[in-house]
Motif scaffolding. Structure first.
Motif, PDB file in Angstrom:
ATOM      1  N   TRP A  67      11.914 -20.204 -32.199  1.00 42.51           N
ATOM      2  CA  TRP A  67      11.159 -21.294 -32.289  1.00 42.51           C
ATOM      3  C   TRP A  67      11.115 -21.720 -30.093  1.00 42.51           C
ATOM      4  O   TRP A  67      12.218 -22.148 -30.334  1.00 42.51           O
ATOM      5  N   PRO A  68       9.737 -22.285 -30.182  1.00 44.18           N
ATOM      6  CA  PRO A  68       8.531 -21.982 -30.826  1.00 44.18           C
ATOM      7  C   PRO A  68       8.026 -20.707 -30.465  1.00 44.18           C
ATOM      8  O   PRO A  68       6.969 -21.071 -30.382  1.00 44.18           O
ATOM      9  N   VAL A  69       8.549 -19.854 -29.338  1.00 41.44           N
ATOM     10  CA  VAL A  69       7.917 -19.162 -29.458  1.00 41.44           C
ATOM     11  C   VAL A  69       7.235 -17.904 -30.387  1.00 41.44           C
ATOM     12  O   VAL A  69       6.450 -17.144 -29.823  1.00 41.44           O
ATOM     13  N   CYS A  70       8.492 -17.958 -31.056  1.00 41.96           N
ATOM     14  CA  CYS A  70       7.764 -17.059 -32.519  1.00 41.96           C
ATOM     15  C   CYS A  70       6.437 -17.521 -32.931  1.00 41.96           C
ATOM     16  O   CYS A  70       6.124 -16.329 -33.401  1.00 41.96           O
ATOM     17  N   GLY A  71       6.208 -18.359 -32.154  1.00 38.54           N
ATOM     18  CA  GLY A  71       4.412 -19.194 -33.030  1.00 38.54           C
ATOM     19  C   GLY A  71       3.337 -18.738 -32.528  1.00 38.54           C
ATOM     20  O   GLY A  71       2.528 -18.886 -32.781  1.00 38.54           O
ATOM     21  N   LEU A  72       3.927 -18.064 -31.393  1.00 41.95           N
ATOM     22  CA  LEU A  72       2.560 -17.242 -31.192  1.00 41.95           C
ATOM     23  C   LEU A  72       2.970 -15.754 -31.703  1.00 41.95           C
ATOM     24  O   LEU A  72       1.310 -15.114 -31.825  1.00 41.95           O
ATOM     25  N   SER A  73       3.242 -15.467 -32.789  1.00 44.38           N
ATOM     26  CA  SER A  73       3.288 -14.319 -34.010  1.00 44.38           C
ATOM     27  C   SER A  73       2.769 -14.681 -34.982  1.00 44.38           C
ATOM     28  O   SER A  73       2.854 -13.740 -36.543  1.00 44.38           O
ATOM     29  N   SER A  74       4.061 -15.258 -35.307  1.00 47.58           N
ATOM     30  CA  SER A  74       4.259 -15.579 -37.017  1.00 47.58           C
ATOM     31  C   SER A  74       5.131 -17.976 -37.385  1.00 47.58           C
ATOM     32  O   SER A  74       5.080 -18.343 -36.088  1.00 47.58           O
ATOM     33  N   SER A  75       5.145 -17.591 -38.004  1.00 47.39           N
ATOM     34  CA  SER A  75       5.656 -18.972 -38.466  1.00 47.39           C
ATOM     35  C   SER A  75       6.800 -19.175 -38.419  1.00 47.39           C
ATOM     36  O   SER A  75       7.826 -17.654 -38.759  1.00 47.39           O
ATOM     37  N   TYR A  76       7.987 -20.186 -38.795  1.00 49.75           N
ATOM     38  CA  TYR A  76       9.378 -20.061 -38.960  1.00 49.75           C
ATOM     39  C   TYR A  76       9.520 -19.637 -40.204  1.00 49.75           C
ATOM     40  O   TYR A  76      10.151 -18.584 -39.564  1.00 49.75           O
ATOM     41  N   ALA A  77       8.916 -19.568 -40.892  1.00 54.69           N
ATOM     42  CA  ALA A  77       9.516 -19.284 -42.794  1.00 54.69           C
ATOM     43  C   ALA A  77       9.262 -17.641 -41.709  1.00 54.69           C
ATOM     44  O   ALA A  77       9.572 -16.662 -43.180  1.00 54.69           O
ATOM     45  N   GLY A  78       7.802 -17.300 -41.834  1.00 56.55           N
ATOM     46  CA  GLY A  78       7.486 -15.824 -41.964  1.00 56.55           C
ATOM     47  C   GLY A  78       8.284 -14.792 -40.401  1.00 56.55           C
ATOM     48  O   GLY A  78       8.657 -13.483 -40.786  1.00 56.55           O
ATOM     49  N   VAL A  79       8.614 -15.598 -39.909  1.00 61.46           N
ATOM     50  CA  VAL A  79       9.895 -14.808 -38.495  1.00 61.46           C
ATOM     51  C   VAL A  79      10.738 -15.098 -39.652  1.00 61.46           C
ATOM     52  O   VAL A  79      12.192 -13.609 -40.172  1.00 61.46           O
ATOM     53  N   LEU A  80      12.032 -16.098 -41.070  1.00 57.06           N
ATOM     54  CA  LEU A  80      12.568 -15.480 -41.351  1.00 57.06           C
ATOM     55  C   LEU A  80      13.002 -14.843 -42.476  1.00 57.06           C
ATOM     56  O   LEU A  80      13.525 -14.041 -42.557  1.00 57.06           O
ATOM     57  N   ALA A  81      11.925 -14.825 -43.145  1.00 61.24           N
ATOM     58  CA  ALA A  81      11.097 -13.905 -44.385  1.00 61.24           C
ATOM     59  C   ALA A  81      11.347 -12.182 -43.913  1.00 61.24           C
ATOM     60  O   ALA A  81      12.333 -11.464 -44.087  1.00 61.24           O
ATOM     61  N   ALA A  82      10.657 -11.750 -42.504  1.00 61.97           N
ATOM     62  CA  ALA A  82      10.667 -11.001 -41.732  1.00 61.97           C
ATOM     63  C   ALA A  82      12.497 -10.491 -41.204  1.00 61.97           C
ATOM     64  O   ALA A  82      12.484  -9.144 -42.365  1.00 61.97           O
ATOM     65  N   ALA A  83      13.056 -10.951 -41.498  1.00 68.81           N
ATOM     66  CA  ALA A  83      14.694 -10.611 -41.188  1.00 68.81           C
ATOM     67  C   ALA A  83      15.197 -10.523 -41.973  1.00 68.81           C
ATOM     68  O   ALA A  83      16.156 -10.140 -41.949  1.00 68.81           O
ATOM     69  N   ARG A  84      15.267 -11.378 -43.401  1.00 67.44           N
ATOM     70  CA  ARG A  84      15.552 -11.260 -44.597  1.00 67.44           C
ATOM     71  C   ARG A  84      15.040  -9.890 -45.029  1.00 67.44           C
ATOM     72  O   ARG A  84      15.584  -9.085 -45.442  1.00 67.44           O
ATOM     73  N   GLU A  85      13.810  -9.195 -45.266  1.00 74.72           N
ATOM     74  CA  GLU A  85      13.603  -8.216 -45.887  1.00 74.72           C
ATOM     75  C   GLU A  85      14.296  -7.111 -44.392  1.00 74.72           C
ATOM     76  O   GLU A  85      14.141  -6.006 -45.251  1.00 74.72           O
ATOM     77  N   LEU A  86      14.459  -7.312 -43.702  1.00 77.76           N
ATOM     78  CA  LEU A  86      15.348  -6.016 -42.227  1.00 77.76           C
ATOM     79  C   LEU A  86      16.697  -5.889 -42.426  1.00 77.76           C
ATOM     80  O   LEU A  86      16.893  -4.700 -42.628  1.00 77.76           O
TER      81      LEU A  86
END
Length: 294
Positions: A242-261
């Motif tokens: 964060w906040p670079v991740c905001g180019l592709s996803s929300s903070y919550a979205g990045v964490l959700a992806a990591a959980r799924e991975l």
């Protein structure tokens, strides 16, 4: 549910353009993040995600930024560690690191990073003056964060082999070519780096290496699986970028992806990825509390 002592975000930034320009934020693709991102902006997102501790990381190679980050960390109950910058090639690098440690908040300095990805020489890390700087980082008991492009991973492995007493943390999995779907030669180079015991890796930055408009977790999985297999959960740590991740996803979205991975890991392994690895690697000395990571 997997309970861990704390959920740690091992990689984020802040910047205030009224204080200092971020000269790397140029062009239309980066326009969405060309504004101020302050710790107060991160707090509600981190709280909503259950993140209780973070590692803040430098963004630009100027000497003024790191003292500011240390002072910010000293007044924050969220920031547990600072990865700062100093000129590794300077003859007085050891003194410069010592001076940083003596500043307000200096006891929060856990690592040093340089924007190696911006160096035109693919083997910049192998320069004699850089080796001297890396030795100074090791002598200070700090970690060295690697922000490199795939073509620089070979030099990173050589540098890590030359400094077995220094822990090297690979940011953003070495920026693999997620958008193209190619694995090699990135995967082989990551495995060579991971074969060295003094290395670790951040599960971070993948969403901005993917197609930013259409990425899915399936697009990220070959790269996260490679890193998990190479480093193991005990040397892999979650970071939001964060906040670079905001180019592709929300903070919550990045964490959700990591959980799924990481859903296929065992309870202890996930606890490492989401807290333990960062705690051990950076010496964060976290205490108290439990949170749920899925």
């Amino acid at each position: 549910m997997t309970a861990v002592r704390r959920l740690v975000d091992a990689h984020h930034h802040v910047w205030d353009l009224s204080v200092r320009d971020q000269d790397w934020i140029t062009g239309p693709e980066l326009a969405p993040i060309r504004r101020n991102f302050l710790l107060d902006d991160l707090r509600p997102e981190a709280a909503a995600a259950g993140v209780e501790a973070t590692v803040i990381v430098q963004t630009i190679t100027v000497p003024e930024e790191t003292p500011e980050l240390l002072a910010l960390a000293a007044t924050s109950d969220l920031i547990a560690g600072v990865v700062g910058w100093t000129d590794l090639t300077a003859p007085g690098v050891a003194d410069a690191i010592a001076e940083l440690c003596e500043l307000p908040g200096g006891d929060g300095l856990v690592g040093i990073r340089h924007q190696v990805q911006g160096e035109p020489a693919p083997e910049w890390l192998l320069r004699p003056d850089v080796h001297r700087g890396l030795a100074a980082v090791a002598d200070a008991g700090l970690v060295y964060d690697l922000v490199v492009l795939p073509g620089q991973l070979g030099a990173a492995a050589k540098a890590a082999a030359a400094h077995p007493g220094l822990v090297f943390v690979l940011d953003h999995l070495g920026k693999p070519p997620v958008a193209s779907g190619e694995l090699e030669p990135w995967a082989g180079d990551v495995r060579r780096l991971a074969s060295l015991p003094n290395t670790a890796c951040k599960l971070s930055g993948l969403v901005t290496e993917a197609d930013r408009a259409t990425w899915t977790v399936a697009d990220l999985r070959p790269y996260s699986d490679t890193a998990l297999d190479a480093f193991g959960p005990s040397r892999l740590m979650f970071g939001s970028d964060w906040p670079v991740c905001g180019l592709s996803s929300s903070y919550a979205g990045v964490l959700a992806a990591a959980r799924e991975l990481t859903a296929g890991l065992g309870e202890g392994e996930r606890a490492d990825v989401f807290a333990g690895t960062a705690d051990r690697t950076y010496g964060l000395e976290l205490d108290g509390g439990t949170v749920q990571v899925e």
